[in-house]
Design an enzyme around this catalytic site. Structure first.
Site: not given
Ligand code: IPE
Ligand code: IPE
Ligand code: MG
Length: 247
Positions: A27, A30, A72, A75-76
């Site tokens: 995680d 982004g 996840s 994530n969609w």
């Molecule tokens: C969990 O991270 C899913 C993955 C790392 C693939 P998210 O960024 O989606 O989780 P939340 O939204 O912060 O709980």
């Molecule tokens: C984890 O990083 C990757 C996925 C969930 C696919 P994030 O994309 O959730 O990054 P943050 O949490 O927004 O910084």
């Molecule tokens: Mg995240």
């Protein structure tokens, strides 16, 4: 009984007590990109590189199972552009791994609901699994369109079908029969679950399997994650006292 306990019994005081199975919630991609004024997608690109180096490092130091959370079921909800970028990175990884990962002794498996994935990705996943099925080293589970609740729904449906068909009675449903219907059937539960990025939650990751996992939360964004950070997590794990409800 986990490796941790077996090692403890033979008392190897200076040796690192390694977890047998590590779960990693990758995680922070982004936020890492945003801090650099880059699009979120760039963070996923760097994150994918870190994923390659960390999983290879795990194999090198003798970890038996690694499960990485890549995408996840929730994530969609992200913008289509970001979802597409993640799927394209996955395509690159799979094509590359079909060529290069043959050198590694890693067995790659995918956990999660595949039906929703693009047909070409599904075909690549099947190829990656079948071409590494004979490997004897670390098992790498890539959680893709994975949700712990979704996994339990599938397990419950499958048990209900068996009850309906008269092959199973409700009294026979126990923890083993549920575990045997999860994507991770036959694998040990994760001993340690890592979450970098400073968030303190599971976000629907391995909710059944995590019942007695040791959590290590680290305030590092995934693209900045290095071998020394994994070493620090392993040291933290080795200091934990796992009781499993006993004393
Ligand atoms: C969990 O991270 C899913 C993955 C790392 C693939 P998210 O960024 O989606 O989780 P939340 O939204 O912060 O709980
Ligand atoms: C984890 O990083 C990757 C996925 C969930 C696919 P994030 O994309 O959730 O990054 P943050 O949490 O927004 O910084
Ligand atoms: Mg995240």
């Amino acid at each position: 009984m986990s490796l941790f306990h077996r090692k403890k019994e033979v008392s190897l005081p200076t040796e690192r007590l390694l977890p047998q199975h590590i779960g990693i919630i990758m995680d922070g991609n982004g936020r890492w990109a945003k801090r650099r004024g880059l699009p979120r997608q760039a963070g996923h690109g760097y994150g994918a590189r870190v994923f390659r180096t960390i999983t290879k490092y795990c194999e090198k130091i003798g970890i038996r199972y690694v499960t990485v959370y890549a995408f996840s079921t929730e994530n969609w909800r992200r913008p289509q552009e970001e979802v597409d970028a993640i799927m394209n990175l996955l395509r690159d990884y799979l094509r590359e791994s079909l060529r290069d990962f043959q050198k590694e002794n890693i067995r790659t498996r995918f956990i999660g609901e595949r039906e929703a994935l693009a047909p070409d990705i599904r075909a690549l996943i099947e190829e990656a699994e079948s071409s590494t099925a004979h490997k004897t080293g670390m098992v790498l589970n890539i959680a893709l369109n994975y949700g712990g609740r979704d996994e339990l729904v599938h397990a419950m449906r499958s048990l209900a079908e068996e009850v309906k068909a008269g092959r199973l009675s409700p009294e026979e449903i126990d923890e083993t029969r549920i575990s045997d219907r999860l994507y991770t059937a036959g694998q040990p539960d994760p001993d340690m679950i890592l979450r970098p990025s400073g968030e303190y939650r599971l976000s629907n990751f391995m909710i059944w399997q995590a019942a007695y996992s040791e959590y290590v939360f680290q305030d590092i964004l995934w693209p900045d994650y290095r071998q020394k950070d994994l070493d620090a997590a392993l040291e933290e794990y080795a200091r934990r006292n796992r009781r499993f409800g006993g004393i």
